[in-house]
Motif scaffolding. Structure first.
Motif, PDB file in Angstrom:
ATOM      1  N   SER A  24       0.580  -0.928   0.474  1.00 37.20           N
ATOM      2  CA  SER A  24       0.330   0.261  -0.035  1.00 37.20           C
ATOM      3  C   SER A  24       0.741   1.865  -0.462  1.00 37.20           C
ATOM      4  O   SER A  24       1.082   2.474  -0.473  1.00 37.20           O
ATOM      5  N   PHE A  25       2.136   0.812   0.213  1.00 38.41           N
ATOM      6  CA  PHE A  25       2.803   1.853   0.497  1.00 38.41           C
ATOM      7  C   PHE A  25       3.147   3.025  -0.885  1.00 38.41           C
ATOM      8  O   PHE A  25       3.569   3.872  -0.775  1.00 38.41           O
ATOM      9  N   LEU A  26       2.894   1.801  -1.736  1.00 39.19           N
ATOM     10  CA  LEU A  26       3.517   2.005  -3.326  1.00 39.19           C
ATOM     11  C   LEU A  26       2.612   2.114  -4.066  1.00 39.19           C
ATOM     12  O   LEU A  26       2.246   2.173  -5.360  1.00 39.19           O
ATOM     13  N   THR A  27       1.329   1.684  -4.011  1.00 37.77           N
ATOM     14  CA  THR A  27      -0.234   2.082  -4.569  1.00 37.77           C
ATOM     15  C   THR A  27      -0.436   3.377  -4.291  1.00 37.77           C
ATOM     16  O   THR A  27      -1.137   3.989  -5.218  1.00 37.77           O
ATOM     17  N   VAL A  28       0.528   4.676  -4.051  1.00 29.31           N
ATOM     18  CA  VAL A  28       0.229   6.265  -4.386  1.00 29.31           C
ATOM     19  C   VAL A  28       1.488   6.629  -4.972  1.00 29.31           C
ATOM     20  O   VAL A  28       2.579   5.926  -5.173  1.00 29.31           O
ATOM     21  N   PRO A  29       1.410   7.976  -5.626  1.00 31.57           N
ATOM     22  CA  PRO A  29       2.551   8.060  -6.456  1.00 31.57           C
ATOM     23  C   PRO A  29       3.054   8.615  -5.692  1.00 31.57           C
ATOM     24  O   PRO A  29       3.001   9.046  -4.164  1.00 31.57           O
ATOM     25  N   GLN A  30       4.604   8.379  -5.529  1.00 27.84           N
ATOM     26  CA  GLN A  30       5.704   8.929  -5.065  1.00 27.84           C
ATOM     27  C   GLN A  30       6.054  10.459  -4.952  1.00 27.84           C
ATOM     28  O   GLN A  30       7.293  10.449  -4.995  1.00 27.84           O
ATOM     29  N   SER A  31       6.081  11.097  -6.053  1.00 31.34           N
ATOM     30  CA  SER A  31       5.676  12.287  -6.333  1.00 31.34           C
ATOM     31  C   SER A  31       7.623  12.328  -7.109  1.00 31.34           C
ATOM     32  O   SER A  31       8.354  13.733  -6.303  1.00 31.34           O
ATOM     33  N   ARG A  32       7.763  11.667  -7.596  1.00 31.64           N
ATOM     34  CA  ARG A  32       9.612  11.675  -7.855  1.00 31.64           C
ATOM     35  C   ARG A  32       9.144  10.420  -9.067  1.00 31.64           C
ATOM     36  O   ARG A  32       8.250  10.269  -9.180  1.00 31.64           O
ATOM     37  N   ASN A  33      10.212  11.403 -10.520  1.00 25.20           N
ATOM     38  CA  ASN A  33      10.298  10.645 -11.611  1.00 25.20           C
ATOM     39  C   ASN A  33      11.493   9.518 -11.436  1.00 25.20           C
ATOM     40  O   ASN A  33      12.744   9.788 -11.176  1.00 25.20           O
ATOM     41  N   TRP A  34      11.066   7.989 -12.215  1.00 24.91           N
ATOM     42  CA  TRP A  34      12.267   7.397 -12.428  1.00 24.91           C
ATOM     43  C   TRP A  34      12.380   6.522 -13.922  1.00 24.91           C
ATOM     44  O   TRP A  34      10.963   6.791 -14.604  1.00 24.91           O
ATOM     45  N   ILE A  35      13.681   7.185 -14.364  1.00 26.53           N
ATOM     46  CA  ILE A  35      13.343   7.306 -16.124  1.00 26.53           C
ATOM     47  C   ILE A  35      15.182   5.716 -15.924  1.00 26.53           C
ATOM     48  O   ILE A  35      16.119   6.558 -15.600  1.00 26.53           O
ATOM     49  N   TYR A  36      14.481   5.312 -17.083  1.00 25.33           N
ATOM     50  CA  TYR A  36      15.887   3.690 -17.291  1.00 25.33           C
ATOM     51  C   TYR A  36      15.715   4.027 -18.529  1.00 25.33           C
ATOM     52  O   TYR A  36      14.442   3.864 -19.586  1.00 25.33           O
ATOM     53  N   ASP A  37      16.627   4.274 -19.506  1.00 25.77           N
ATOM     54  CA  ASP A  37      17.201   4.255 -21.048  1.00 25.77           C
ATOM     55  C   ASP A  37      17.317   2.780 -20.827  1.00 25.77           C
ATOM     56  O   ASP A  37      17.402   1.421 -20.440  1.00 25.77           O
ATOM     57  N   SER A  38      17.009   1.706 -22.282  1.00 21.91           N
ATOM     58  CA  SER A  38      16.792   0.599 -23.229  1.00 21.91           C
ATOM     59  C   SER A  38      18.385   0.436 -22.720  1.00 21.91           C
ATOM     60  O   SER A  38      19.172   0.724 -22.956  1.00 21.91           O
ATOM     61  N   GLY A  39      17.952  -1.288 -22.221  1.00 25.19           N
ATOM     62  CA  GLY A  39      19.106  -1.965 -21.746  1.00 25.19           C
ATOM     63  C   GLY A  39      19.707  -2.320 -21.254  1.00 25.19           C
ATOM     64  O   GLY A  39      20.643  -2.423 -19.656  1.00 25.19           O
ATOM     65  N   THR A  40      18.655  -1.288 -19.404  1.00 27.62           N
ATOM     66  CA  THR A  40      18.715  -1.365 -18.035  1.00 27.62           C
ATOM     67  C   THR A  40      17.668  -2.822 -17.584  1.00 27.62           C
ATOM     68  O   THR A  40      17.229  -2.812 -18.668  1.00 27.62           O
ATOM     69  N   ARG A  41      18.898  -3.254 -16.608  1.00 33.03           N
ATOM     70  CA  ARG A  41      18.510  -5.103 -16.386  1.00 33.03           C
ATOM     71  C   ARG A  41      16.838  -4.739 -15.370  1.00 33.03           C
ATOM     72  O   ARG A  41      16.651  -3.249 -15.110  1.00 33.03           O
ATOM     73  N   CYS A  73       8.564   5.844 -14.894  1.00 31.88           N
ATOM     74  CA  CYS A  73       7.836   5.651 -13.414  1.00 31.88           C
ATOM     75  C   CYS A  73       7.217   6.947 -13.412  1.00 31.88           C
ATOM     76  O   CYS A  73       8.434   7.737 -12.745  1.00 31.88           O
ATOM     77  N   LEU A  74       6.332   7.902 -13.634  1.00 34.09           N
ATOM     78  CA  LEU A  74       6.521   9.955 -13.363  1.00 34.09           C
ATOM     79  C   LEU A  74       5.527   9.724 -11.908  1.00 34.09           C
ATOM     80  O   LEU A  74       5.091   8.693 -11.254  1.00 34.09           O
ATOM     81  N   SER A  75       5.906  11.068 -11.640  1.00 34.63           N
ATOM     82  CA  SER A  75       5.505  11.962 -10.170  1.00 34.63           C
ATOM     83  C   SER A  75       4.131  11.743  -9.658  1.00 34.63           C
ATOM     84  O   SER A  75       4.396  11.454  -9.038  1.00 34.63           O
ATOM     85  N   ASN A  76       3.284  11.002 -10.797  1.00 33.67           N
ATOM     86  CA  ASN A  76       2.064  11.350 -10.832  1.00 33.67           C
ATOM     87  C   ASN A  76       1.721   9.766 -10.864  1.00 33.67           C
ATOM     88  O   ASN A  76       0.241  10.078 -10.690  1.00 33.67           O
ATOM     89  N   GLU A  77       2.467   8.876 -10.952  1.00 32.30           N
ATOM     90  CA  GLU A  77       1.977   7.579 -11.144  1.00 32.30           C
ATOM     91  C   GLU A  77       2.257   7.162 -10.120  1.00 32.30           C
ATOM     92  O   GLU A  77       3.838   7.336  -9.523  1.00 32.30           O
ATOM     93  N   ALA A  78       1.432   5.826  -9.970  1.00 31.56           N
ATOM     94  CA  ALA A  78       1.935   5.097  -8.849  1.00 31.56           C
ATOM     95  C   ALA A  78       2.763   3.631  -9.380  1.00 31.56           C
ATOM     96  O   ALA A  78       2.671   2.977 -10.344  1.00 31.56           O
ATOM     97  N   PRO A  79       4.304   3.284  -7.918  1.00 32.85           N
ATOM     98  CA  PRO A  79       5.260   2.650  -9.111  1.00 32.85           C
ATOM     99  C   PRO A  79       4.744   0.447  -8.962  1.00 32.85           C
ATOM    100  O   PRO A  79       4.739   0.328  -9.590  1.00 32.85           O
TER     101      PRO A  79
END
Length: 233
Positions: A24-41, A73-79
């Motif tokens: 439930s901690f992660l079913t709400v937006p975390q107000s931060r952005n995660w962006i990973y390039d192609s090729g990341t594990r 996973c953007l700041s308005n999305e739940a991770p």
């Protein structure tokens, strides 16, 4: 339980409380952005997002599968949902070893492969305390699964895969036909991280195998078996 307390009530000598799972901690937006390039594990992404969200207790094996396009996973999305979708694309679905991302009873976030071997057998007179109640609900059955994936690199069309119950199954489209017309009971999976037609077909087949028994429900009282986990057979 290890999740957060959501409500508490005291009445004379009794105390009632409600708690949620740690996801439930992660079913709400975390107000931060995660962006990973192609090729990341993919497992590195899962582990890092959990860590950045404050989860210290995690067990994520490091597998070789990599994302084939930018994952974000953007700041308005739940991770949590996005991590679940990412874990769904991992490993060998042809062998039925696709993993599940979940919290175990100790509050540890785990990525666990699906194992078809039986983890426990309930026996009359040993750990079954009551005779089983058996019910069927045909409204839950699906005999046709469609998977819509993403667009592979160098292609213009998204991948696509299907699976259908064989005619030998009593709930196949053929055996449920009306007036000679097959009756397809459809479930659709949309996941842009699936970029292989073989994976799309394997995922459809695996999901269909799960749904093939969805209409049968067994309920009985048992001696507690605390080490059983989600999806154990």
């Amino acid at each position: 339980f290890t999740g957060p307390i959501t409500s508490i009530k005291r009445n004379s000598d009794s105390v009632s409380l409600s708690a949620s799972g740690k996801e439930s901690f992660l079913t709400v937006p975390q107000s931060r952005n995660w962006i990973y390039d192609s090729g990341t594990r993919k497992t590195d992404i899962i582990s890092q997002v959990l860590s950045d969200s404050g989860e210290e207790f995690r067990s994520i094996p490091r597998w070789s599968d990599k994302v084939t396009s930018t994952w974000q996973c953007l700041s308005n999305e739940a991770p949590w949902q996005k991590l679940q979708q990412l874990s769904w694309t991992l490993a060998s679905r042809k062998l039925g070893t696709d993993p599940l991302l979940f919290y175990d009873g100790r509050g540890r976030c785990r990525l666990k492969s699906y194992v078809k071997a039986s983890a426990w057998t309930f026996r009359r007179g040993v750990d079954m305390l009551t005779e089983p109640d058996i019910s069927s609900d045909l409204s839950n059955i699906r005999n046709f699964v469609v998977v819509h994936g993403g667009v592979p690199k160098g292609s213009k069309r998204p991948v696509y895969g299907t699976a259908t119950l064989p005619s030998s199954h009593p709930l196949s489209p053929k055996n449920l036909s009306r007036g000679g017309v097959p009756r397809y009971l459809r479930e659709q999976i949309d996941n842009q991280d699936i970029t292989s037609s073989a994976d799309a077909r394997a995922i459809a087949k695996h999901r269909l195998n799960e749904l093939g028994w969805a209409f049968v429900d067994l309920a009985f009282d048992v001696v507690p078996v605390p080490h059983l986990e989600p999806r154990d057979i």
